[in-house]
Design a protein around this motif. Structure first.
Motif, PDB file in Angstrom:
ATOM      1  N   TYR A  13      34.830  40.484  40.098  1.00 55.36           N
ATOM      2  CA  TYR A  13      36.169  40.763  39.057  1.00 55.36           C
ATOM      3  C   TYR A  13      37.291  41.046  40.491  1.00 55.36           C
ATOM      4  O   TYR A  13      38.596  40.416  40.332  1.00 55.36           O
ATOM      5  CB  TYR A  13      36.277  41.823  38.132  1.00 55.36           C
ATOM      6  N   TYR A  16      37.909  37.974  42.144  1.00 53.13           N
ATOM      7  CA  TYR A  16      38.654  36.784  41.545  1.00 53.13           C
ATOM      8  C   TYR A  16      40.122  37.420  41.430  1.00 53.13           C
ATOM      9  O   TYR A  16      41.229  36.659  41.791  1.00 53.13           O
ATOM     10  CB  TYR A  16      38.138  36.987  40.171  1.00 53.13           C
ATOM     11  N   SER A  17      40.356  38.736  41.177  1.00 52.50           N
ATOM     12  CA  SER A  17      41.793  39.246  41.218  1.00 52.50           C
ATOM     13  C   SER A  17      42.718  39.198  42.407  1.00 52.50           C
ATOM     14  O   SER A  17      43.605  38.935  42.292  1.00 52.50           O
ATOM     15  CB  SER A  17      41.767  40.842  40.514  1.00 52.50           C
ATOM     16  N   ARG A  20      43.390  35.534  43.024  1.00 52.17           N
ATOM     17  CA  ARG A  20      44.464  35.090  42.128  1.00 52.17           C
ATOM     18  C   ARG A  20      45.753  35.555  42.440  1.00 52.17           C
ATOM     19  O   ARG A  20      46.993  34.960  42.350  1.00 52.17           O
ATOM     20  CB  ARG A  20      44.049  35.469  40.617  1.00 52.17           C
ATOM     21  N   MET A  21      45.986  36.721  43.082  1.00 53.57           N
ATOM     22  CA  MET A  21      46.754  37.633  43.362  1.00 53.57           C
ATOM     23  C   MET A  21      47.513  36.610  44.520  1.00 53.57           C
ATOM     24  O   MET A  21      48.838  36.415  44.686  1.00 53.57           O
ATOM     25  CB  MET A  21      46.537  38.951  43.843  1.00 53.57           C
ATOM     26  N   PRO A  28      48.242  41.787  39.909  1.00 58.45           N
ATOM     27  CA  PRO A  28      47.472  42.299  38.402  1.00 58.45           C
ATOM     28  C   PRO A  28      47.691  43.672  38.291  1.00 58.45           C
ATOM     29  O   PRO A  28      47.394  44.472  39.168  1.00 58.45           O
ATOM     30  CB  PRO A  28      46.063  41.765  38.837  1.00 58.45           C
TER      31      PRO A  28
END
Length: 109
Positions: A13, A16-17, A20-21, A28
């Motif tokens: 996670y 992923y975060s 994505r950031m 996030p």
């Protein structure tokens, strides 16, 4: 064993975060203190640039250390490897906590 699986999930996670950031340019809420108002942050891009490689490294450390701990439940693992995994895990948590707070104070307040 459940806690170890949860830690592996947290590592994925985090990866992923952080990715994505970097891709979206939006931080996030799960990666920062709830008291930070992102609308008033003065250097979001600097925060993203600073925390991205460190987040990737910590995510990989978390996954690798937890995987070694999980494997030790099912097979014989060298005690030295177990010690190294646990030290890397605890050191990684302390390092990421310190750099995360410093980055928030430097770039977002």
């Amino acid at each position: 064993m459940v806690l170890t699986l949860l830690l592996i999930g947290c590592g994925f996670y985090l990866l992923y975060s952080v990715i994505r950031m970097k891709v979206t340019g939006e931080i996030p809420r799960g990666l920062i203190n709830v008291k930070i108002n992102l609308d008033r942050a003065h250097d979001k891009e600097g925060y993203i640039k600073y925390i991205f490689p460190r987040g990737i490294i910590f995510g990989i450390i978390l996954i690798a250390s937890s995987t070694v701990l999980l494997l030790s439940e099912f097979m014989t693992v060298s005690p030295y490897l177990m010690l190294a995994a646990e030290l890397l895990y605890f050191g990684g948590i302390i390092y990421y906590a310190v750099i995360s707070v410093k980055a928030q104070n430097k770039f977002l307040f």
